[in-house]
Design an enzyme around this catalytic site. Structure first.
Site, PDB file in Angstrom:
ATOM      1  CG  ASP A   8      -3.061  20.935 -41.925  1.00 11.75           C
ATOM      2  OD1 ASP A   8      -2.830  21.145 -40.716  1.00 11.75           O
ATOM      3  OD2 ASP A   8      -3.626  19.901 -42.337  1.00 11.75           O
ATOM      4  CG  ASP A  10      -1.251  16.031 -38.400  1.00  7.48           C
ATOM      5  OD1 ASP A  10      -0.193  15.403 -38.478  1.00  7.48           O
ATOM      6  OD2 ASP A  10      -1.589  16.675 -37.393  1.00  7.48           O
ATOM      7  N   GLY A  45      -7.953  18.892 -37.850  1.00  7.69           N
ATOM      8  CA  GLY A  45      -7.565  20.293 -37.665  1.00  7.69           C
ATOM      9  C   GLY A  45      -7.769  20.856 -36.276  1.00  7.69           C
ATOM     10  NE  ARG A  48      -2.503  15.395 -27.954  1.00 11.79           N
ATOM     11  CZ  ARG A  48      -1.284  15.633 -27.438  1.00 11.79           C
ATOM     12  NH1 ARG A  48      -1.043  15.393 -26.166  1.00 11.79           N
ATOM     13  NH2 ARG A  48      -0.311  16.097 -28.193  1.00 11.79           N
ATOM     14  CB  SER A 115      -0.256  18.507 -34.358  1.00 11.10           C
ATOM     15  OG  SER A 115       0.520  17.531 -33.704  1.00 11.10           O
ATOM     16  CE  LYS A 116      -0.778  21.541 -26.710  1.00 14.84           C
ATOM     17  NZ  LYS A 116      -1.190  21.588 -25.332  1.00 14.84           N
ATOM     18  CG  ASN A 117       2.531  14.714 -31.110  1.00 11.37           C
ATOM     19  OD1 ASN A 117       3.323  14.519 -30.186  1.00 11.37           O
ATOM     20  ND2 ASN A 117       1.245  14.421 -31.002  1.00 11.37           N
ATOM     21  CG  ASP A 169      -6.290  17.648 -44.197  1.00 14.61           C
ATOM     22  OD1 ASP A 169      -5.880  18.567 -43.460  1.00 14.61           O
ATOM     23  OD2 ASP A 169      -6.463  16.483 -43.799  1.00 14.61           O
TER      24      ASP A 169
HETATM   25  C1  BG6 Z   1      -4.236  18.334 -36.198  1.00 14.18           C
HETATM   26  C2  BG6 Z   1      -5.002  17.112 -36.609  1.00 14.18           C
HETATM   27  O1  BG6 Z   1      -3.263  18.602 -37.136  1.00 14.18           O
HETATM   28  O2  BG6 Z   1      -3.632  18.113 -34.922  1.00 14.18           O
HETATM   29  C3  BG6 Z   1      -6.034  16.791 -35.536  1.00 14.18           C
HETATM   30  O3  BG6 Z   1      -5.663  17.356 -37.839  1.00 14.18           O
HETATM   31  C4  BG6 Z   1      -5.348  16.616 -34.196  1.00 14.18           C
HETATM   32  O4  BG6 Z   1      -6.723  15.628 -35.897  1.00 14.18           O
HETATM   33  C5  BG6 Z   1      -4.557  17.865 -33.865  1.00 14.18           C
HETATM   34  O5  BG6 Z   1      -6.318  16.404 -33.165  1.00 14.18           O
HETATM   35  C6  BG6 Z   1      -3.815  17.778 -32.523  1.00 14.18           C
HETATM   36  O6  BG6 Z   1      -2.780  16.846 -32.628  1.00 14.18           O
HETATM   37  P1  BG6 Z   1      -1.838  16.359 -31.494  1.00 14.18           P
HETATM   38  O7  BG6 Z   1      -0.714  15.722 -32.274  1.00 14.18           O
HETATM   39  O8  BG6 Z   1      -1.382  17.547 -30.690  1.00 14.18           O
HETATM   40  O9  BG6 Z   1      -2.605  15.390 -30.660  1.00 14.18           O
HETATM   41 MG    MG Z   2      -4.869  18.472 -41.642  1.00 17.10          MG
END
Ligand code: BG6
Ligand code: MG
Length: 215
Positions: A8, A10, A45, A48, A115-117, A169
């Site tokens: 994972d 984040d 996890g 968004r 996450s998309k980031n 996590d």
């Molecule tokens: C996960 C985080 O990795 O990504 C979450 O643990 C978060 O808390 C999710 O909401 C989506 O992230 P993002 O960057 O697309 O807003």
């Molecule tokens: Mg995580």
């Protein structure tokens, strides 16, 4: 036998879980919505928009779909400003040593995140060079606890799920990995990850031998 380790992102590789928390905190303070660390635990996890739905449980009024989309957008802009300041110093303890040792042993590695980031974070931290595959929120339709993202990462590594170990996590991520049929190792505490037998506070507190020892 474990031939691939799927991380994972984040809260396992980088402290961005804290930046997600601060971004939600800033947004909810501006909107007058109660938010705290225990609510934040539930956001780990998951995607968004699903996170926003949990955050809005404490709102004192209803939000339309257009307003929800705008709130998610605002939260992400705050988060993106934090990401601009990320440096390799924000990698969590033990990450680089663990990745180097896995590479030395020719164990494949992937990142799997809701996450998309992910692309921007990996770019800022110079992480791409360490991984054989990435699966993220841009590739999937169902986020953790659905197993989709881990199954996709394993497919991209060319490995069957049973040969993969997931390091997570988040409770949602642990469930996702289990549903994918993979071994799991938790980053956290018995309180944050109840029911997870093998865990450590971070990767500096576990050796690669211990990680790969799967019953
Ligand atoms: C996960 C985080 O990795 O990504 C979450 O643990 C978060 O808390 C999710 O909401 C989506 O992230 P993002 O960057 O697309 O807003
Ligand atoms: Mg995580």
């Amino acid at each position: 036998m474990i031939r691939g380790v799927i991380f994972d992102l984040d809260g396992v590789l980088v402290l961005t879980d804290e930046l997600h928390f601060q971004s939600w905190q800033q947004l909810t303070a501006a909107e007058g919505i109660h938010f705290d660390r225990s609510i934040n635990q539930r956001l780990r996890g998951i995607s968004r928009m699903e996170s926003l739905e949990i955050v809005l449980e404490r709102a004192t009024r209803k939000y339309t779909s257009a307003e929800k989309a705008a709130l998610a957008e605002r939260k992400n802009s705050i988060y993106l400003t934090y990401l601009q300041r990320l440096t390799p110093a924000d990698l969590l303890p033990g990450v680089v040593d663990t990745l180097a040792e896995l590479r030395r042993r020719r164990i494949k590695t992937a990142v799997a995140s809701s996450s998309k980031n992910v692309p921007i974070i990996m770019e800022r931290l110079g992480l791409h060079a360490w991984f054989d595959a990435v699966a993220d929120g841009n590739d999937i339709t169902r986020s953790k606890p659905d197993p989709e993202v881990f199954l996709l990462a394993a497919r991209r590594l060319g490995l069957p799920p049973v040969e993969c170990l997931v390091i997570e996590d988040a409770q949602a991520g642990i469930e996702s990995a289990r549903r994918a049929g993979m071994a799991v190792f938790g980053i956290g505490t018995p309180a944050s990850l109840p029911g997870v037998a093998r865990l450590a506070p971070d990767l500096a507190h576990v050796t690669v031998d211990e990680l790969l020892r799967v019953d």
